[in-house]
Scaffold this active site. Structure first.
Site, PDB file in Angstrom:
ATOM      1  N   CYS A 125       0.889  -1.419   0.385  1.00 27.02           N
ATOM      2  CA  CYS A 125       0.115   0.507   0.232  1.00 27.02           C
ATOM      3  C   CYS A 125       0.365   1.028   0.323  1.00 27.02           C
ATOM      4  O   CYS A 125       0.558   2.611   0.028  1.00 27.02           O
ATOM      5  CB  CYS A 125      -0.991   0.183   1.409  1.00 27.02           C
ATOM      6  SG  CYS A 125      -2.117  -1.351   1.351  1.00 27.02           S
ATOM      7  N   HIS A 166      -3.693   6.884   2.107  1.00 24.43           N
ATOM      8  CA  HIS A 166      -3.993   5.382   2.111  1.00 24.43           C
ATOM      9  C   HIS A 166      -5.340   4.873   1.480  1.00 24.43           C
ATOM     10  O   HIS A 166      -5.272   5.432   3.116  1.00 24.43           O
ATOM     11  CB  HIS A 166      -2.835   5.070   2.001  1.00 24.43           C
ATOM     12  CG  HIS A 166      -3.180   3.281   1.591  1.00 24.43           C
ATOM     13  ND1 HIS A 166      -3.975   2.885   0.991  1.00 24.43           N
ATOM     14  CD2 HIS A 166      -3.253   2.515   2.593  1.00 24.43           C
ATOM     15  CE1 HIS A 166      -3.677   1.317   0.741  1.00 24.43           C
ATOM     16  NE2 HIS A 166      -3.519   0.686   2.312  1.00 24.43           N
ATOM     17  N   ASN A 202     -10.251  -0.629  -0.656  1.00 31.07           N
ATOM     18  CA  ASN A 202      -8.962  -0.621  -1.126  1.00 31.07           C
ATOM     19  C   ASN A 202      -7.767  -1.331  -1.790  1.00 31.07           C
ATOM     20  O   ASN A 202      -8.266  -2.311  -2.090  1.00 31.07           O
ATOM     21  CB  ASN A 202      -7.549  -1.440   1.072  1.00 31.07           C
ATOM     22  CG  ASN A 202      -6.081  -1.385   0.585  1.00 31.07           C
ATOM     23  OD1 ASN A 202      -6.316  -0.665   0.082  1.00 31.07           O
ATOM     24  ND2 ASN A 202      -5.949  -1.825   1.646  1.00 31.07           N
TER      25      ASN A 202
HETATM   26  C1  LIG Z   1     -10.266  -5.797   9.077  1.00 31.84           C
HETATM   27  C2  LIG Z   1     -10.681  -4.502  10.043  1.00 31.84           C
HETATM   28  C3  LIG Z   1     -12.220  -4.327   9.606  1.00 31.84           C
HETATM   29  C4  LIG Z   1     -11.314  -5.402  11.606  1.00 31.84           C
HETATM   30  O1  LIG Z   1     -11.851  -4.361  12.179  1.00 31.84           O
HETATM   31  P1  LIG Z   1     -12.194  -3.910  13.883  1.00 31.84           P
HETATM   32  O2  LIG Z   1     -12.642  -3.505  13.845  1.00 31.84           O
HETATM   33  O3  LIG Z   1     -10.300  -4.702  13.719  1.00 31.84           O
HETATM   34  O4  LIG Z   1     -12.711  -6.132  14.130  1.00 31.84           O
HETATM   35  P2  LIG Z   1     -11.635  -7.409  14.672  1.00 31.84           P
HETATM   36  O5  LIG Z   1     -10.975  -7.835  13.909  1.00 31.84           O
HETATM   37  O6  LIG Z   1     -12.043  -6.625  16.048  1.00 31.84           O
HETATM   38  O7  LIG Z   1     -12.592  -8.297  14.476  1.00 31.84           O
HETATM   39  C5  LIG Z   1     -14.199  -7.858  15.554  1.00 31.84           C
HETATM   40  C6  LIG Z   1     -14.971  -9.241  15.096  1.00 31.84           C
HETATM   41  O8  LIG Z   1     -15.684  -9.264  13.631  1.00 31.84           O
HETATM   42  C7  LIG Z   1     -15.377  -9.797  12.628  1.00 31.84           C
HETATM   43  N1  LIG Z   1     -15.336 -10.372  11.758  1.00 31.84           N
HETATM   44  C8  LIG Z   1     -14.291  -9.835  11.107  1.00 31.84           C
HETATM   45  N2  LIG Z   1     -14.763  -9.614   9.488  1.00 31.84           N
HETATM   46  C9  LIG Z   1     -16.311  -9.550   9.640  1.00 31.84           C
HETATM   47  C10 LIG Z   1     -17.267  -9.188   8.552  1.00 31.84           C
HETATM   48  N3  LIG Z   1     -16.627  -8.951   7.279  1.00 31.84           N
HETATM   49  N4  LIG Z   1     -18.178  -9.385   8.469  1.00 31.84           N
HETATM   50  C11 LIG Z   1     -18.516  -9.383  10.070  1.00 31.84           C
HETATM   51  N5  LIG Z   1     -18.107  -9.820  10.899  1.00 31.84           N
HETATM   52  C12 LIG Z   1     -17.259  -9.771  10.521  1.00 31.84           C
HETATM   53  C13 LIG Z   1     -14.583 -11.044  13.338  1.00 31.84           C
HETATM   54  O9  LIG Z   1     -14.719 -12.753  13.255  1.00 31.84           O
HETATM   55  C14 LIG Z   1     -14.606 -10.873  14.918  1.00 31.84           C
HETATM   56  O10 LIG Z   1     -15.472 -11.466  15.335  1.00 31.84           O
HETATM   57  P3  LIG Z   1     -15.464 -12.465  16.745  1.00 31.84           P
HETATM   58  O11 LIG Z   1     -15.237 -11.198  18.461  1.00 31.84           O
HETATM   59  O12 LIG Z   1     -16.162 -12.931  17.029  1.00 31.84           O
HETATM   60  O13 LIG Z   1     -14.115 -13.336  16.787  1.00 31.84           O
HETATM   61  C15 LIG Z   1     -10.273  -3.693  10.988  1.00 31.84           C
HETATM   62  O14 LIG Z   1      -8.393  -4.733  11.628  1.00 31.84           O
HETATM   63  C16 LIG Z   1      -9.099  -3.201   9.696  1.00 31.84           C
HETATM   64  O15 LIG Z   1      -9.286  -2.155   8.710  1.00 31.84           O
HETATM   65  N6  LIG Z   1      -7.435  -3.002   9.675  1.00 31.84           N
HETATM   66  C17 LIG Z   1      -6.555  -3.027   8.849  1.00 31.84           C
HETATM   67  C18 LIG Z   1      -7.555  -3.809   7.858  1.00 31.84           C
HETATM   68  C19 LIG Z   1      -6.289  -2.297   6.499  1.00 31.84           C
HETATM   69  O16 LIG Z   1      -6.406  -1.182   6.752  1.00 31.84           O
HETATM   70  N7  LIG Z   1      -5.476  -2.729   6.013  1.00 31.84           N
HETATM   71  C20 LIG Z   1      -5.075  -2.817   5.086  1.00 31.84           C
HETATM   72  C21 LIG Z   1      -3.477  -2.085   5.394  1.00 31.84           C
HETATM   73  S1  LIG Z   1      -2.276  -1.229   3.881  1.00 31.84           S
END
Ligand SMILES: CC(C)(COP(=O)(O)OP(=O)(O)OC[C@H]1O[C@@H](n2cnc3c(N)ncnc32)[C@H](O)[C@@H]1OP(=O)(O)O)[C@@H](O)C(=O)NCCC(=O)NCCS
Length: 315
Positions: A96, A236, A266
């Site tokens: 990214c 980004h 993204n």
């Molecule tokens: C991926 C992301 C959106 C997850 O959001 P979050 O608030 O951290 O959520 P968590 O990972 O704590 O997950 C919370 C719950 O949602 C669930 N979950 C994950 N994806 C899901 C989806 N698409 N739909 C529904 N539930 C989902 C998880 O399984 C977890 O369930 P659990 O508590 O029973 O284990 C977030 O962490 C994120 O954006 N991270 C950075 C990603 C990124 O920018 N990547 C590229 C970098 S350049």
């Protein structure tokens, strides 16, 4: 592809995706469409807007994690498809942060006087490496490409400074395990679904917010600038909440922060050039504006670039 489309294939909801990421839809290519195809379209549009021919280009730098193939470089394929007959080129892999690294590299060739026209392209077909059974990753990404043309400037406009950093100890948090020399493709790697994006979202989220802020502050401070002097912040587009948290900590008001993640998701190397296009379309980036760009990506890679904007013929 909308969030509603994902409700039909994985256990998710439009509400979850919107509230956790800000994404409403993302663009998806026809299966089998290579990254070079999107990149060539973006390159053509950039060159047409500037009114120059592909044969005028000296160098093509392509940022991507989804090259058409491992080798030859996608830059070579683009050079051929574009008929950029005088250009040389290469790919860079910084996920990214790829576009900002490519931009910085391109700027060096202009600054040294080696070249006059450098095409910098950020392009990724993320859908080619997404596991559509993994709801934690597949909803986040989309396909896209953007291109900019770098040329020498005679006024104050141009790239003023950059700050880049990598922290390879974070490489385990966002990666594609197989297909390289460490784990060549085999029946087993395919069966274990190791050719797809793997991510620990929480780790990436925290690191991204911290580094967007650190890299942006450092760059501003060493140029004797304060956040209120920034006219436009293009970060980004990985998650709307990451952008909000970082811009709030930097003290940048909403009006200066460009966001289009709701439309594209993204797109990895393409998010920053796509966000620049959004900023221009919305008339939020004008000649003479101080532009701050920042990125965090797999690696971990961190990038920030400060520029005084000047552009030709957008309308
Ligand atoms: C991926 C992301 C959106 C997850 O959001 P979050 O608030 O951290 O959520 P968590 O990972 O704590 O997950 C919370 C719950 O949602 C669930 N979950 C994950 N994806 C899901 C989806 N698409 N739909 C529904 N539930 C989902 C998880 O399984 C977890 O369930 P659990 O508590 O029973 O284990 C977030 O962490 C994120 O954006 N991270 C950075 C990603 C990124 O920018 N990547 C590229 C970098 S350049």
């Amino acid at each position: 592809m909308t969030n509603a489309d994902f409700e039909k294939i994985v256990d998710t909801t439009d509400e979850w995706i919107r509230s956790r990421t800000g994404i409403q839809e993302r663009h998806v290519v026809e299966p089998g469409t290579p990254t070079s195809e999107l990149a060539v379209r973006a390159a053509h549009e950039a060159l047409e807007r500037r009114g120059i021919l592909p044969s005028d280009v000296d160098l093509i730098i392509v940022a991507t994690v989804t090259p058409d193939m491992v080798f030859p470089a996608t830059a070579c394929i683009i050079q051929d498809k574009l008929k950029a007959t005088r250009a040389w080129g290469f790919d860079i892999s910084a996920a990214c942060s790829g576009f900002l690294y490519a931009l910085t590299m391109g700027a060096q060739f202009i600054e040294t006087g080696a070249h006059k026209k450098v095409l910098v392209i950020g392009a990724d077909v993320m859908t080619s490496i997404l596991d559509y059974t993994d709801r934690t990753t597949c909803v986040l990404f989309g396909d896209g490409a953007g291109a900019v043309l770098l040329e020498p400037s005679d006024g104050e406009a141009g790239i003023l400074d950059f700050f880049h950093e990598v922290d390879g100890s974070g490489r385990c948090y966002l990666h594609m395990p197989a297909g390289g020399s460490a784990m060549p493709t085999s029946r087993e790697t395919v069966e274990k679904r190791l050719h797809f994006v793997r991510q620990e979202g929480g780790q990436v989220f925290k690191y991204a917010v911290r580094k967007f802020v650190e890299a942006s502050r450092l760059l501003l401070e060493r140029n004797g600038l304060t956040p209120d002097q920034v006219d436009c912040f293009v970060a980004h587009q990985a998650n709307g909440r990451i952008i909000d948290a970082a811009s709030e900590r930097l003290g940048l008001p909403e009006g200066k922060v460009v966001k289009n993640i709701h439309k594209y998701g993204n797109t990895t190397a393409a998010t920053i050039p796509l966000a620049l296009a959004t900023a221009l379309d919305e008339r939020r980036l004008k000649d003479g504006d101080l532009l701050l760009m920042a990125s965090v990506g797999a690696g971990f890679t961190v990038g920030s670039v400060l520029a005084r904007w000047s552009r030709f013929a957008w309308d």
